[in-house]
Design an enzyme around this catalytic site. Structure first.
Site, short mmCIF file in Angstrom:
data_model
loop_
_atom_site.label_atom_id
_atom_site.label_comp_id
_atom_site.label_asym_id
_atom_site.label_seq_id
_atom_site.Cartn_x
_atom_site.Cartn_y
_atom_site.Cartn_z
N VAL A 109 0.76 -1.10 0.02
CA VAL A 109 -0.02 0.01 -0.06
C VAL A 109 0.88 1.15 0.06
O VAL A 109 0.63 2.35 -0.91
CB VAL A 109 -0.87 0.04 1.32
N THR A 112 2.32 1.71 -3.51
CA THR A 112 1.34 2.02 -4.55
C THR A 112 0.89 3.48 -4.27
O THR A 112 0.50 4.19 -5.28
CB THR A 112 -0.09 1.11 -4.38
N GLU A 113 0.64 3.86 -3.08
CA GLU A 113 0.10 5.31 -2.85
C GLU A 113 1.20 6.23 -2.86
O GLU A 113 0.83 7.41 -3.46
CB GLU A 113 -0.28 5.15 -1.14
N SER A 114 2.47 5.89 -2.62
CA SER A 114 3.50 7.32 -2.56
C SER A 114 4.68 6.80 -3.12
O SER A 114 5.53 7.59 -3.27
CB SER A 114 3.63 7.59 -1.11
N TYR A 205 -10.64 2.04 0.71
CA TYR A 205 -9.19 2.97 1.09
C TYR A 205 -9.03 3.97 0.06
O TYR A 205 -8.61 5.01 0.30
CB TYR A 205 -8.16 1.96 1.30
#
Length: 258
Positions: A109, A112-114, A205
């Site tokens: 996560v 993938t997010e940052s 999310y």
């Protein structure tokens, strides 16, 4: 005249083939065909943003990340990558122990997010390694009223309007908040069983629990993973579908039915 028209038509056809081939070669080979098609429909530039386009670290986050005796002097402070992977792994392990989530899942996560960049702030106001929003921070901390951690008490006692980006930039706090939020979402959908609970948690999310309820879980025909996939493919935005795909793949939770 016919010869000239025939030659012109041949040249035009050749150009069209070259253009098609060029576009096909421009796609990363690892993306599945259905994602390629969805991204093409919604615009490549909008859906596939290179990590290099993310904003540079602000003075506030540089000060946060380089403070303390354990700061690595070799790290570039003009880049978003101002936290060592060793320290990041320690933070992820702490979050996994605190929430019960798998370490690989949290790491996926974060990536993938940052792309492991702690100072990323999205146009929607999501902040840091796990792209936590102020509303999610307050909601998560409020649910942890019995938690002894100082960071949980700090956010639980504040209004959403009083939380700014700097409050969520601390890597440790950001990953703990994001992980607890994801764990809460997974528990919310636990009645669906696994792996549906995880898929729904990841969708919520990224897309928001309200959207998941309105477009997915309120559907009376959703009984299994295939139904969920069908609804996601038709109702969820490309960004959410790609987020689920990448997190599952990067956390080694990729399934035959994914």
């Amino acid at each position: 005249m016919r010869v000239l028209l025939s030659a012109a038509w041949s040249v035009a056809s050749l150009v069209a083939v070259v253009v098609v081939v060029h576009h096909n070669e421009a796609w990363p080979a690892h993306l599945p065909a259905q994602i390629k098609g969805a991204a093409w429909e919604q615009g490549v530039d909008e859906q596939l943003q290179d990590a290099a386009s993310m904003p540079q670290a602000t003075p506030a986050v540089i000060e946060i990340l380089t403070a303390g005796d354990d700061a690595d002097p070799a790290l570039r402070v003009d880049s978003n990558r101002v936290i060592s992977m060793q320290r990041l792994e320690e933070i992820i392990a702490e979050a996994a122990e605190s929430t019960g989530l798998d370490i690989d899942l949290i790491r996926a996560v974060v990536r993938t997010e940052s792309d492991f960049r702690p100072s990323v702030v999205s146009s929607a106001g999501a902040v840091g390694l796990m792209q936590v929003r102020p509303v999610a921070a307050v909601d998560t901390a409020s649910r942890m009223s019995g938690h002894k951690s100082e960071w949980a008490k700090r956010f639980a006692e504040r209004d959403i309007a009083d939380i700014n980006h700097e409050d969520l930039l601390d890597p440790q706090v950001n990953v703990l908040l994001g992980s607890h939020y994801l764990a809460h979402l997974r528990e919310r959908y636990s009645s669906y069983g696994e792996p549906m609970a995880l898929w729904l948690a990841l969708a919520a999310y990224n897309w928001g629990p309200g959207n998941v309820y309105r477009h997915i879980t309120s559907n009376p025909h959703m009984n299994n993973l295939n139904d969920l996939r069908w609804l996601l493919n038709r109702r969820a935005p490309y960004e959410t579908r790609a987020f689920i795909h990448r997190v599952l793949e990067r956390s080694n939770m990729r399934l035959e039915t994914a």
